[in-house]
Write an enzyme that holds these catalytic residues in place. Structure first.
Site, PDB file in Angstrom:
ATOM      1  N   GLY A 187      41.148  41.783  38.057  1.00 28.43           N
ATOM      2  CA  GLY A 187      40.500  41.140  39.175  1.00 28.43           C
ATOM      3  C   GLY A 187      40.336  39.655  38.963  1.00 28.43           C
ATOM      4  O   GLY A 187      39.723  38.964  39.787  1.00 28.43           O
ATOM      5  N   ASP A 188      40.872  39.141  37.856  1.00 30.31           N
ATOM      6  CA  ASP A 188      40.804  37.712  37.555  1.00 30.31           C
ATOM      7  C   ASP A 188      42.108  37.322  36.864  1.00 30.31           C
ATOM      8  O   ASP A 188      43.098  38.044  36.950  1.00 30.31           O
ATOM      9  CB  ASP A 188      39.583  37.403  36.693  1.00 30.31           C
ATOM     10  N   ASP A 189      42.128  36.187  36.177  1.00 25.63           N
ATOM     11  CA  ASP A 189      43.356  35.723  35.542  1.00 25.63           C
ATOM     12  C   ASP A 189      43.833  36.726  34.491  1.00 25.63           C
ATOM     13  O   ASP A 189      43.036  37.208  33.678  1.00 25.63           O
ATOM     14  CB  ASP A 189      43.128  34.366  34.880  1.00 25.63           C
TER      15      ASP A 189
ATOM     16  N   SER B 269      47.492  40.601  39.818  1.00 27.08           N
ATOM     17  CA  SER B 269      46.156  40.043  40.044  1.00 27.08           C
ATOM     18  C   SER B 269      46.136  39.359  41.408  1.00 27.08           C
ATOM     19  O   SER B 269      46.371  38.158  41.504  1.00 27.08           O
ATOM     20  CB  SER B 269      45.778  39.046  38.941  1.00 27.08           C
TER      21      SER B 269
ATOM     22  N   ASN C 297      35.975  38.213  37.035  1.00 25.19           N
ATOM     23  CA  ASN C 297      35.758  37.909  35.615  1.00 25.19           C
ATOM     24  C   ASN C 297      36.271  38.975  34.658  1.00 25.19           C
ATOM     25  O   ASN C 297      35.880  38.992  33.493  1.00 25.19           O
ATOM     26  CB  ASN C 297      34.272  37.632  35.323  1.00 25.19           C
TER      27      ASN C 297
END
Length: 471
Positions: free
Chosen positions: A255-257, A288, A233
């Site tokens: 760690g996300d989009d 990512s 997130n």
């Protein structure tokens, strides 16, 4: 003598009440340093955080200093606006709100440190297009570090100053499922227009980094975002129910989009009915390993329309442009155009998911089916790829109008045996290797006529010329 006494009296009063002087840009001492920057608008007045008691030792809370400074500077909104300069140092602070006709300038060597004291983060109500918070079981959410609502003409910029979210505290607590409300974001502006966020570095956000929501005329430019690739997130930039937005020249490790385009969640997003539309994303570099370079959804119930993505480099990224939706979302993802994408080390090149079944509550309508159509990808190369495509539409609600042209994919040493896994999709391809699935047959057109579409016009925000300003 009367004039001298009057002036002396004013000086004494200023000293007694320690009322900071707000100076014209042309007379402020920092102007002599000649720091130049580009902005939507320049400001007539300028002040420094230390004028309001700010202490840059990394330990003293500056929440009151920020709030007092912005409150005072808001009085200059109708007189050419004002800018607040954050000078070199480490400026610990909790959440604070911006004002209109205002510039927050973070100097090189300055770091705004997000407090890890929850008492410095007000809890506010959930967004109307979401219905509840995205973390925990409660309906509230912590206010963002830098926030504002119903604003116009706001600039957050610098000459590569830093905002450090000090996210470890929040990540640990989230992992233990100890939050009842949603973790804070670093920058969130609501119901606002004429926004610029540029030339700063964001590090270790508790959750999303930049979240313009219900906004129009937004520029996010020359931003560096860094987060551990193992933390969920920590999305980079999330335009949400926004119109006329430009994201360009950004470098994101997440760690996300890296970029997640959104517009509300299930029945709440359908009722609110505000799409994200007229969005340009260009010259993005993304790392990512567990998420997408650009995600469309999964919260897309207000609709996502007219998105242009070009000149993107993806390194060790799970997928390139991913569409995420599900039965119950409603809304649409349509008129999506992407070209000139370079990829190295990918799990998937193309990924569309119609079964992203996360819902805010049991009140959603499973018969509210999304429309996914007119999706165009062209001029792409990829190396070290595990699977070329995983395309999963929805039963009795296929994703249609998919076009893929001039794409070359080189596989890893141990690729998936089934390279194109396709269900409930329809479209055409041209000059694509490895050979696509039968649901995406070779186009009957030839030459340039077989190339997928990309608009020749510009969205309005792309034509905006920034002004030359200084502090």
């Amino acid at each position: 003598m009367q004039m001298i006494r009057l002036v002396f009296g004013i000086i004494v009063l200023l000293a007694i009440f320690r009322f900071p002087a707000i100076e014209s840009r042309s007379h402020h001492g920092l102007a002599k340093a000649g720091i130049q920057f580009s902005a939507l608008n320049c400001r007539k007045h300028s002040a420094v955080l230390t004028d309001f008691g700010g202490v840059g030792d990394g330990k003293t809370s500056n929440t009151k200093a920020f709030k007092n400074a912005i409150s005072k500077l808001s009085q200059m909104a109708n007189d050419g606006g004002a800018q607040l300069v954050v000078p070199p140092g480490k400026w610990l602070t909790g959440s604070f709100n911006l004002t209109s006709h205002f510039t927050l300038f973070i100097q090189k060597g300055a770091t705004i440190l997000a407090s890890q004291d929850e008492s410095e983060w007000p809890v506010v109500s959930s967004l109307p297009s979401y219905g509840k918070g995205r973390d925990g079981t409660g309906n509230g959410r912590f206010n963002a570090l830098i926030s504002g609502s119903n604003l116009t003409d706001v600039v957050i910029t610098g000459n590569n100053g830093t905002i450090n979210g000090q996210g470890q505290y929040w990540w640990d607590k989230f992992k233990k499922k100890e939050f009842k409300v949603t973790r804070p974001y670093l920058i969130e502006l609501l119901f606002s227009e004429n926004i610029q966020i540029s030339n700063i570095t964001l590090i270790d956000s508790p959750s999303w980094n930049i979240h313009p929501v219900y906004c129009k005329n937004v520029i996010v430019k020359s931003i560096t975002i860094l987060a551990p690739v193992t933390v969920p997130n920590t999305d980079g930039i999330n335009p949400d129910s926004c119109t006329n937005t430009l994201i360009e020249d950004c470098y994101i490790v997440s760690g996300d989009d890296c970029i997640a385009v959104k517009s509300g969640w299930d029945q709440y997003g359908i009722k609110f009915g505000m799409p994200t539309q007229h969005l340009s994303i260009r010259r993005l570099t993304c790392i990512s390993p567990k998420s997408a370079g650009v995600a469309l959804g999964s919260e897309m119930s207000g609709g996502i329309k007219d998105v242009r993505i070009e000149d993107v480099t993806l390194l060790n990224t799970e997928s390139s442009i991913r569409i995420k939706t599900a039965a119950g979302r409603g809304g649409c993802v349509e008129d999506i155009f992407a070209r000139r994408i370079t990829m190295k080390t990918m799990k998937y090149v193309f990924w569309m998911s119609g079964n992203y079944d996360q819902h805010p509550d049991e009140g959603y309508d499973p018969k509210a089916l999304p429309v996914v159509t007119n999706i165009n990808f062209r001029d792409m190369t990829a190396e070290n790829v595990t699977q070329s495509a995983r395309l999963d539409g929805i039963d009795k609600d296929p994703f249609t109008g998919i076009c893929i042209s001039n794409v070359t994919i080189a596989l890893t040493e141990k690729p998936k045996k089934l390279q194109w896994n396709c269900t409930n999709v329809a479209g055409v391809t041209s000059r694509v290797t490895p050979e696509p699935c039968s649901l995406l047959p070779e186009s009957k057109a030839s030459g340039k006529a077989a190339d997928c579409k990309f608009p020749s016009d510009l969205i309005p925000i792309e034509s905006v010329v920034l002004k030359k300003c200084s502090v």
